[in-house]
Design an enzyme around this catalytic site. Structure first.
Site: not given
Length: 738
Positions: A22, A25, A424, A631, A635
């Site tokens: 649970c 724990c 971009d 990409d 960036d």
């Protein structure tokens, strides 16, 4: 003599942990791990039954971590042991449940008989013989874990079950032997036995559901072949993939998976890369193109040269990203951690108050104990601990299946609040392969000589515009020389020497800064920009200063699906913005082709690479939640500055490292998909937390007031965990909208 030691860089360890049941724990194990000297961070996941620990390397640190887990009352396991356990049969671990059902059923049948007026009550000694093995043999796990919790001065689900069912069993023994009832007393052996059995059944169903949530990871692991066909000195020989080295040549036959990453040396084939990108159509591959380990070779027998092995392959990095996301803890989980820290002690106090209240109201000890037992049983916080990690595992798993890699849970949770997406331009919304569409030279100058100079100066650059110049020169059969003293000027262009002449090639903005006049080519430059071209200038450094020699105009094409992707985001009520380094005319021309509206501020033009992050910060300034999609290397700062960074998987490693989400195929439509899966996952987390709290908030008062028997409470508690897992598994049906 003084010596200075270099501090060791932090390391991390994934550790399987057995015996957690649970949210309490989870909290206990995290505290135990954080107390180990050198540990900087510890995150425990109930759904994967594992911990990720960050620490400063020191002597025997791993042994100390395992000892800390064991001392806290749990079983440390190796990470691969957990993986093997997840590959077990669907019926693995059902034997104790089956035995519990077999022993409990004879105790339940008389209860059913009472409902129809039949009295099938078993003798007390038979009830005792049936219930006792369930209580103390099948239920031994609850006593062991509960005892460890008591020693650590905390509580957990096992302690509540152990106290509650023991009270029911002990009350039944006392009524049977000492209560002095005339005739057959009403016993509660069936309550304790059925509760233990139901809890075991719930945990077994929960374990089955966990195996389904981790299916994404197991499927990725299964993509790695065990052997490779190596071309050695004695011809082709099969070797384990672990022995393959970078630079080796490997044969891949039709229908086989590529064992590692590499380049195609011989042959032609079609490759199924759906495991990486989610794209079902095969991709044609020719000599020199990249091949990715785990993807499937088509009809051609090919020879490849190994470029990456082991943890450096694309597949290994994907697995690591998914594992990191599933091991991470979402910010919303902090609320659960705070609740679970005090939950069990509060429940024990409520149970004692229930016992005292019924006794003070004049009821018998028998009634008071049974109602207190019902409180203890229904309050078990299993569902609380599973609510968030189960949804995150299912969400990240299904996203990975469709080419969306979510690196951390925080990105997953924040993405659903995004109201502005900044893109971009080059390589993200456009194909990223611009062509040289016009080369305008000043009057009286040799065009071929100038194009050769421009191509030579750009020959060492990886910039898309530089590659376009080189390609145009090669197409015309122009000889390209090696330049000297080349210097790149970030965001502007480059300069260097070709032969005995010195040249500069770069943006018109740079030319303005250098005060280079366009002269007779000014009108042509304006016309090209109005047509949407990106215009650069070639300048020669002479004894009279800098002199314009030529204009270079570049054109790019919108990426397939980019216009539809922007429209899909707008339909979701999300503002879209394009960030470009191009001049305003070129940027706005491309924006209109993509369906963007420059007049509404949806185009940010003439932005230098170093200023992209500042523009993203400006977008965030008004309280907007901003996602950045890019990409390239330039960036990365903007991806990191955004609330959520999304990197195109066909881009650079730097961009993917800075982003929280990676789109494995360069498809802008996946941006909407990433936001959609975030919406669905966060919705599931909230639903799970709602139901987990409702079970407890509604169930505890009902049990305390006597409206729920221990059997019903046990069934409700087991159902809460199973319902949370089942609700999370519904995420596996998600599909990105096309």
């Amino acid at each position: 003599m003084n010596t200075t030691s270099t501090p060791l860089s932090p390391a991390s360890l994934d550790l399987g942990i057995g015996g957690m049941t649970c949210a309490s724990c989870v909290s206990r194990v995290e505290k135990a791990l954080k107390k180990v000297p050198g540990v900087t961070e510890a995150t425990v996941n109930l759904a994967t039954e594992s911990a990720r620990v960050s620490y400063q390397p020191s002597e025997q640190i791993e042994a100390r971590l395992r000892r800390a887990v064991r001392d806290a009352g749990y079983e440390p396991r190796a990470a691969d042991a957990l993986e093997q356990a997840q590959d077990a049969s669907p019926w693995a671990g059902f034997a104790p449940v089956a035995l519990g059902l077999a022993l409990s059923l004879p105790l339940v049948i008389p209860m059913i008989g009472d409902l129809i007026g039949r009295h099938w009550m078993l003798p007390a000694w038979i009830q005792f013989l049936l219930a006792t093995p369930v209580q103390f043999i099948l239920g031994a796990r609850f006593y062991v874990a509960g005892w460890h919790a008591l020693k650590a001065r905390t509580g957990n689900m096992d302690l509540l079950v152990a106290i509650g069912t023991t009270a029911g069993w002990a009350l039944s023994v006392w009524l049977w032997l000492f209560a002095g009832h005339e005739g057959m007393p009403h016993l509660y052996f069936e309550a304790s036995a059925v509760v233990v059995t139901l809890v075991l059944l719930g945990k077994w169903l929960e374990a089955r559901a966990k195996r389904q949530t981790t299916a994404a990871i197991r499927a990725l692991h299964a993509l790695r072949p065990e052997t490779a066909h190596l071309i050695g000195l004695d011809g082709e020989v099969d070797v384990p993939v672990a022995e393959v080295l970078v630079g080796d040549r490997i044969v891949v036959r039709p229908g086989e998976r590529f064992p590692v990453d590499g380049l195609l040396l011989e042959g032609h084939t079609q490759v199924d890369e759906s495991m990486l990108t989610g794209e079902p159509l095969p991709v044609p591959k020719d000599v020199g193109e990249r091949l990715t380990g785990g993807s499937i070779n088509g009809e051609g027998r090919i020879v490849m040269q190994v470029a990456a092995v082991g943890s450096e392959t694309v597949l290994a990095r994907i697995i690591r990203l998914v594992e990191d996301a599933q091991a991470a803890k979402a910010p919303i989980q902090r609320l659960v951690d705070q609740v679970s820290a005090v939950f069990v002690p509060v429940v024990l106090l409520i149970a004692l108050a229930t016992l005292a209240g019924w006794l003070l109201a004049g009821h018998s000890v028998e009634h008071a104990v049974i109602h207190a037992v019902a409180v203890l049983v229904i309050a078990c916080p299993c569902a609380l601990g599973l609510a968030t990690p189960a949804a995150i595992m299912a969400g990240t798993g299904v996203a990975a299946k469709h080419g969306i890699l979510i690196k951390d849970a925080q990105a997953l949770e924040i993405a659903h609040r995004v109201d502005t997406v900044a893109f971009d331009k080059t390589g993200t919304l456009t194909v990223g392969q611009p062509r040289l569409t016009a080369f305008e030279v000043a009057p009286g100058v040799d065009e071929a000589r100038l194009l050769a100079a421009a191509a030579s100066l750009q020959s060492g650059s990886e910039h898309p515009l530089a590659r376009a110049v080189v390609q145009a020169a090669q197409t015309r059969g122009i000889t390209i020389e090696a330049p000297d003293n080349v210097r790149a000027v970030p965001g502007r262009g480059s300069e260097g020497e070709v032969g005995v002449q010195s040249y500069l090639v770069g943006s018109l903005r740079w030319m303005e800064e250098l005060r280079v006049g366009l002269g007779p080519l000014a009108a042509r430059a304006a016309g090209l920009q109005q047509q949407g071209a990106t215009v650069s200038a070639l300048v020669e450094r002479t004894t009279d200063g800098l002199t314009l020699r030529a204009l270079l105009a570049f054109g790019d094409e919108p990426k397939p699906g980019a216009k539809e992707a922007l429209a899909a985001l707008r339909a979701r009520g999300i503002r879209t913005v394009m960030i470009s380094g191009d001049n305003r005319g070129a940027a706005e021309a491309m924006a209109r082709r993509l369906g963007l509206r420059p007049e509404e501020g949806e185009v940010l033009a003439e932005v230098l690479p170093g200023d992209k992050a500042a523009r993203v910060t400006e977008l965030k300034r008004d309280g907007h939640v901003v996602a950045m999609v890019g990409d390239g290397v330039n960036d990365a700062p903007a991806l990191a500055a955004a609330d959520v960074g999304l990197a195109m998987g066909n881009g650079t490693d730097v961009a993917m490292h800075a982003a929280g989400i990676t789109l494995m195929r360069g498809d802008p439509l996946l941006v909407a998909g990433a936001l959609s899966v975030s919406d669905r996952t966060v919705a599931k987390i909230r639903q799970n937390l709602f139901w987990a709290f409702v079970y407890n908030v509604a169930g505890i008062p009902l049990a305390a007031l006597g409206y729920l028997s221990p059997v019903i409470a046990g069934a409700a508690m087991a159902l809460s965990s199973v319902s949370v897992m089942s609700n999370a598994l519904l995420l596996r049906r998600w599909r990105p909208t096309r």
